[in-house]
Design a protein around this motif. Structure first.
Motif, PDB file in Angstrom:
ATOM      1  N   MET A  36      -3.464  -4.254  -7.388  1.00 48.07           N
ATOM      2  CA  MET A  36      -2.185  -3.875  -7.080  1.00 48.07           C
ATOM      3  C   MET A  36      -1.627  -4.467  -5.964  1.00 48.07           C
ATOM      4  SD  MET A  36       0.511  -1.991  -8.624  1.00 48.07           S
ATOM      5  CE  MET A  36      -0.140  -0.984  -9.771  1.00 48.07           C
ATOM      6  N   LYS A  37      -0.542  -5.140  -5.830  1.00 47.24           N
ATOM      7  CA  LYS A  37       0.229  -5.823  -4.826  1.00 47.24           C
ATOM      8  C   LYS A  37       1.018  -4.850  -4.083  1.00 47.24           C
ATOM      9  CE  LYS A  37      -1.228 -10.171  -5.786  1.00 47.24           C
ATOM     10  NZ  LYS A  37      -1.967 -10.881  -5.200  1.00 47.24           N
ATOM     11  N   ASN A  38       0.635  -4.597  -2.641  1.00 45.80           N
ATOM     12  CA  ASN A  38       1.569  -3.802  -1.776  1.00 45.80           C
ATOM     13  C   ASN A  38       2.656  -4.332  -1.287  1.00 45.80           C
ATOM     14  OD1 ASN A  38      -0.158  -1.586  -2.790  1.00 45.80           O
ATOM     15  ND2 ASN A  38      -1.487  -1.489  -1.258  1.00 45.80           N
ATOM     16  N   ILE A  39       3.607  -3.861  -1.198  1.00 47.91           N
ATOM     17  CA  ILE A  39       4.817  -4.150  -0.472  1.00 47.91           C
ATOM     18  C   ILE A  39       5.277  -3.016   0.465  1.00 47.91           C
ATOM     19  CG2 ILE A  39       7.330  -4.697  -0.612  1.00 47.91           C
ATOM     20  CD1 ILE A  39       6.735  -5.221  -3.535  1.00 47.91           C
ATOM     21  N   VAL A  40       5.243  -3.831   1.857  1.00 46.79           N
ATOM     22  CA  VAL A  40       5.622  -2.852   3.041  1.00 46.79           C
ATOM     23  C   VAL A  40       7.056  -3.265   3.604  1.00 46.79           C
ATOM     24  CG1 VAL A  40       5.291  -2.318   5.431  1.00 46.79           C
ATOM     25  CG2 VAL A  40       3.344  -2.530   3.758  1.00 46.79           C
ATOM     26  N   ILE A  41       7.986  -2.401   3.798  1.00 50.17           N
ATOM     27  CA  ILE A  41       9.312  -2.732   4.167  1.00 50.17           C
ATOM     28  C   ILE A  41       9.664  -2.434   5.588  1.00 50.17           C
ATOM     29  CG2 ILE A  41      11.914  -2.432   3.645  1.00 50.17           C
ATOM     30  CD1 ILE A  41      11.089  -1.862   0.796  1.00 50.17           C
ATOM     31  N   LEU A  42      10.249  -3.077   6.354  1.00 51.48           N
ATOM     32  CA  LEU A  42      10.837  -2.889   7.657  1.00 51.48           C
ATOM     33  C   LEU A  42      12.038  -2.866   7.975  1.00 51.48           C
ATOM     34  CD1 LEU A  42       8.375  -5.372   9.633  1.00 51.48           C
ATOM     35  CD2 LEU A  42       7.642  -3.289   8.629  1.00 51.48           C
ATOM     36  N   ILE A  43      12.597  -1.656   8.393  1.00 51.93           N
ATOM     37  CA  ILE A  43      14.143  -1.523   8.565  1.00 51.93           C
ATOM     38  C   ILE A  43      14.397  -0.935   9.908  1.00 51.93           C
ATOM     39  CG2 ILE A  43      14.212  -0.630   6.095  1.00 51.93           C
ATOM     40  CD1 ILE A  43      14.561   2.443   7.209  1.00 51.93           C
ATOM     41  N   SER A  44      15.677  -0.952  10.134  1.00 54.81           N
ATOM     42  CA  SER A  44      16.172  -0.560  11.463  1.00 54.81           C
ATOM     43  C   SER A  44      17.131   0.566  11.434  1.00 54.81           C
ATOM     44  CB  SER A  44      16.441  -1.552  12.522  1.00 54.81           C
ATOM     45  OG  SER A  44      15.559  -2.508  12.884  1.00 54.81           O
ATOM     46  N   GLY A  45      17.625   0.914  10.392  1.00 53.87           N
ATOM     47  CA  GLY A  45      18.769   1.615  10.300  1.00 53.87           C
ATOM     48  C   GLY A  45      18.826   2.347   8.989  1.00 53.87           C
ATOM     49  N   SER A  46      19.901   2.537   7.990  1.00 58.42           N
ATOM     50  CA  SER A  46      19.951   3.140   6.913  1.00 58.42           C
ATOM     51  C   SER A  46      19.083   2.570   5.928  1.00 58.42           C
ATOM     52  CB  SER A  46      21.431   3.114   6.459  1.00 58.42           C
ATOM     53  OG  SER A  46      21.963   1.979   5.952  1.00 58.42           O
ATOM     54  N   GLY A  47      18.848   1.433   5.761  1.00 57.95           N
ATOM     55  CA  GLY A  47      18.081   0.760   4.788  1.00 57.95           C
ATOM     56  C   GLY A  47      18.561   0.627   3.391  1.00 57.95           C
ATOM     57  N   SER A  48      19.672   0.011   3.273  1.00 57.30           N
ATOM     58  CA  SER A  48      20.329  -0.011   2.066  1.00 57.30           C
ATOM     59  C   SER A  48      19.743  -0.766   0.965  1.00 57.30           C
ATOM     60  CB  SER A  48      22.050  -0.332   2.195  1.00 57.30           C
ATOM     61  OG  SER A  48      22.198  -1.316   2.768  1.00 57.30           O
ATOM     62  N   ASN A  49      19.285  -2.094   1.678  1.00 59.41           N
ATOM     63  CA  ASN A  49      18.613  -3.281   0.979  1.00 59.41           C
ATOM     64  C   ASN A  49      17.117  -2.432   0.571  1.00 59.41           C
ATOM     65  OD1 ASN A  49      19.883  -5.505   0.505  1.00 59.41           O
ATOM     66  ND2 ASN A  49      20.203  -5.588   2.695  1.00 59.41           N
ATOM     67  N   MET A  50      16.427  -1.850   1.511  1.00 59.34           N
ATOM     68  CA  MET A  50      15.226  -0.994   1.108  1.00 59.34           C
ATOM     69  C   MET A  50      15.682  -0.192  -0.017  1.00 59.34           C
ATOM     70  SD  MET A  50      13.578   2.147   2.795  1.00 59.34           S
ATOM     71  CE  MET A  50      14.863   2.831   2.596  1.00 59.34           C
ATOM     72  N   ALA A  74       5.147   1.522   1.734  1.00 60.94           N
ATOM     73  CA  ALA A  74       5.485   2.185   2.919  1.00 60.94           C
ATOM     74  C   ALA A  74       6.584   1.574   3.716  1.00 60.94           C
ATOM     75  CB  ALA A  74       4.236   1.738   3.937  1.00 60.94           C
ATOM     76  N   VAL A  75       7.080   2.225   4.554  1.00 52.52           N
ATOM     77  CA  VAL A  75       8.431   1.754   5.325  1.00 52.52           C
ATOM     78  C   VAL A  75       8.282   1.931   6.603  1.00 52.52           C
ATOM     79  CG1 VAL A  75      10.867   1.958   5.394  1.00 52.52           C
ATOM     80  CG2 VAL A  75       9.998   2.418   3.282  1.00 52.52           C
ATOM     81  N   PHE A  76       8.480   1.108   7.387  1.00 54.23           N
ATOM     82  CA  PHE A  76       8.220   1.172   9.009  1.00 54.23           C
ATOM     83  C   PHE A  76       9.696   0.750   9.458  1.00 54.23           C
ATOM     84  CE2 PHE A  76       3.987   0.482   7.747  1.00 54.23           C
ATOM     85  CZ  PHE A  76       3.400   1.368   8.672  1.00 54.23           C
ATOM     86  N   SER A  77      10.033   1.713  10.771  1.00 55.86           N
ATOM     87  CA  SER A  77      11.116   1.515  11.294  1.00 55.86           C
ATOM     88  C   SER A  77      10.877   1.266  12.954  1.00 55.86           C
ATOM     89  CB  SER A  77      12.292   2.293  11.283  1.00 55.86           C
ATOM     90  OG  SER A  77      13.513   2.136  12.159  1.00 55.86           O
TER      91      SER A  77
END
Length: 196
Positions: free
Chosen positions: A1-15, A37-40
């Motif tokens: 399984m290919k894991n995707i990690v998303i980085l945000i700084s605010g509301s994360g509408s694209n996330m 996972a999501v990190f900010s």
């Protein structure tokens, strides 16, 4: 399984658009890929709470708690690597990353920028497009390199700039296209990584 990690700084509408696309399009079954996972860099980022409601690991790592950009990036890299990411996705992550961080994820980190790159790299893209008299604006998904808002272009979307546009109105029009092209570009990038 290919894991995707998303980085945000605010509301994360694209996330949110990416997570929802992954679910609706059944990336886990069809692509062998999942957002894990999501990190900010901001503890008050409202997108973290939404990510938790989706069952994702969602953590903040406050950049202000670190003595240097390098120290923050090193800690963030360690936290991300715990999830063994095939792809790191910058979704409104408002930090300039160090060359070492970028090199570590070379070829597997993408960003979305609210302009038709190479035009208007950096900040205040919508105001700059209006001031320049542009007839069109848009968004660009690109691979991340050490040079800000450069790297191979993976997808673009174009919107008209209307005579009475303000930067806020134009930004909202562009954002609807960001939500469309970013998940699509990520799915294509994952497919390319799988075929290697």
């Amino acid at each position: 399984m290919k894991n995707i990690v998303i980085l945000i700084s605010g509301s994360g509408s694209n996330m949110q658009a990416i997570v929802e696309a992954a679910r609706v399009q059944r990336w886990a079954e069809k692509q062998g890929a999942q957002v894990v996972a999501v990190f900010s860099n901001r503890p008050d980022a409202t997108g973290l709470a939404w990510a938790r409601t989706q069952g994702l690991a969602a953590q903040s790592l406050d950049h202000k708690a670190f003595d240097s950009r390098e120290a923050f990036d090193h800690a963030l890299m360690q936290a991300i690597d715990a999830f063994d990411p095939a792809l790191v996705v910058l979704a409104g992550f408002m930090r300039i990353l160090t060359p070492g961080f970028v090199a570590h994820y070379a070829g597997r980190m993408v960003n979305i920028h609210p302009s038709l790159l190479p035009a208007f790299a950096g900040l205040n893209t919508h105001a700059r497009a209006i001031e320049a008299g542009c007839k069109f604006a848009g968004a660009t998904v690109h691979e991340v390199t050490a040079e800000l808002d450069h790297g191979a272009i993976l997808a673009q979307a174009v919107v008209p700039v209307l005579p009475d546009d303000t930067p806020e109105v134009l930004a909202a029009r562009v954002l609807t296209q960001e939500h469309r092209i970013y998940p699509q570009a990520i799915a294509e990038k994952i497919a390319a990584l799988r075929s290697r």
